[in-house]
Scaffold this motif. Structure first.
Motif, PDB file in Angstrom:
ATOM      1  N   SER A  14       0.844  -1.201   0.000  1.00 33.08           N
ATOM      2  CA  SER A  14       0.000   0.000   0.000  1.00 33.08           C
ATOM      3  C   SER A  14       0.873   1.242   0.000  1.00 33.08           C
ATOM      4  CB  SER A  14      -0.917   0.001   1.224  1.00 33.08           C
ATOM      5  OG  SER A  14      -0.148  -0.148   2.400  1.00 33.08           O
ATOM      6  N   ASN A  18      -4.916   4.086   4.203  1.00 34.34           N
ATOM      7  CA  ASN A  18      -6.249   4.584   4.547  1.00 34.34           C
ATOM      8  C   ASN A  18      -6.451   4.652   6.052  1.00 34.34           C
ATOM      9  OD1 ASN A  18      -6.329   1.852   5.093  1.00 34.34           O
ATOM     10  ND2 ASN A  18      -8.316   1.503   4.139  1.00 34.34           N
ATOM     11  N   TYR A  19      -5.401   4.341   6.817  1.00 30.60           N
ATOM     12  CA  TYR A  19      -5.540   4.298   8.270  1.00 30.60           C
ATOM     13  C   TYR A  19      -5.017   5.548   8.960  1.00 30.60           C
ATOM     14  CZ  TYR A  19      -0.685   2.797   7.628  1.00 30.60           C
ATOM     15  OH  TYR A  19       0.625   2.714   7.230  1.00 30.60           O
ATOM     16  N   GLN A  83      -7.370  -2.347   2.353  1.00 28.99           N
ATOM     17  CA  GLN A  83      -6.639  -1.105   2.127  1.00 28.99           C
ATOM     18  C   GLN A  83      -7.269  -0.274   1.009  1.00 28.99           C
ATOM     19  OE1 GLN A  83      -2.736  -2.705   1.296  1.00 28.99           O
ATOM     20  NE2 GLN A  83      -3.087  -2.711  -0.908  1.00 28.99           N
ATOM     21  N   VAL A  86     -12.344   3.498   1.867  1.00 27.90           N
ATOM     22  CA  VAL A  86     -12.168   4.849   2.379  1.00 27.90           C
ATOM     23  C   VAL A  86     -12.774   4.915   3.782  1.00 27.90           C
ATOM     24  CG1 VAL A  86     -12.662   7.296   2.028  1.00 27.90           C
ATOM     25  CG2 VAL A  86     -12.266   5.802   0.042  1.00 27.90           C
TER      26      VAL A  86
END
Length: 282
Positions: A14, A18-19, A83, A86
């Motif tokens: 990734s 998104n974290y 991943q 959203v």
């Protein structure tokens, strides 16, 4: 029991995490399980637990590693993410609150997912075959749901057990739902929580139906796992028939519609061979 939430996110090469909105967020434990070979990220936030596997062990194995960490942390609820999803700021609390609200009326609730929308087009992902039956509590039962964005209580999860690691990636979440249903638990979605999710690399329509194009290597797992799951009695017969028809049609029309169809075809036939001749149980 106090509600202590954990989020499990599986990473694989990734580049745009998104974290980031969850780092340092009070009340939420973030368990990142990294399938990227040879990578070890430097993450120092107090609420982040980073577990590098140093090889790609598949999403099922990675999620099981995350689940064991969550149990060790003493959490009561897990929210899973891919991943490619959203994560909105209030999503975690929202889906957990919905889980607890619905569970007061649906005591055998296993996995609760959001209403999922196509990250490219904004359209809701809906089956053209199955019609939604919204219950009085705003719960839509589904035979199977995707794991990304879904919530489960640790107590219910422990009744079902972990995910089947031999499946590696495709249909891992579906098999989990079916196995839960075999012992009387139900899964479904709520219309009150929404998730933007990106599926596959590309998509197009055939006779008005959306066709999602995955990475070529995924077709090996899709065809192999389908043939493995055909052997299981708890896998719904209708799913076996519908997916079987779809998979046969793919072989026929993909050469005319998909640019890298030769790569897909090689992986398809490899998957069929492994599905027929290399089954050793799940």
């Amino acid at each position: 029991m106090e509600t202590k939430i954990a989020v499990i996110i599986v990473l694989y090469h990734s580049e745009n995490p998104n974290y980031s909105s969850l780092i340092g967020k009070s009340g939420t434990n973030v368990v990142l399980v990294d399938n990227t070979p040879g990578r070890n990220l430097l993450l120092s936030a107090e609420n982040v637990h980073y577990i590098p596997l140093n090889e790609n062990r598949g999403i099922a194995a990675a999620q099981n590693v995350g689940i064991r960490k969550v149990v060790e942390l003493g959490c009561s609820h897990i929210v899973f993410f891919d991943q490619d999803s959203v994560i909105e700021p209030d999503y975690i609390r929202g889906i957990v609150a919905e889980y607890e609200r619905i569970k007061t009326c649906v005591g055998n609730l296993f996995l609760l997912g959001p209403t999922v929308f196509n990250g490219r087009t904004g359209e809701e992902y809906k089956s053209v075959i199955h019609k939604d039956n919204v219950t009085s509590v705003g719960f839509i039962p589904r035979r199977e749901i995707i794991s990304s964005g879904s919530c489960v209580s640790v107590s219910q999860l422990q009744k079902v057990g972990g995910l089947r690691e031999r499946l590696f990636i495709d249909y891992v979440d579906f098999e989990w739902c079916w196995r839960a249903n075999r012992i009387g638990l139900v899964s479904g979605i709520t219309p009150n929580v929404r998730l933007r999710h990106f599926v596959g690399q590309n998509e197009f329509r055939v006779l008005g139906q959306l066709v999602i194009i995955s990475s070529p290597f995924r077709y090996f797992y899709q065809y192999r796992n389908y043939l493995w799951l055909l052997r299981k009695r708890y896998v719904p017969f209708q799913w076996k028939v519908n997916v079987g028809i779809k998979f046969i049609l793919r072989i026929i029309y993909f050469p005319f519609c998909v640019k890298n169809w030769r790569q897909i075809e090689r992986n398809t036939w490899k998957g069929i061979r492994h599905g027929l001749f290399k089954y050793k149980g799940l």
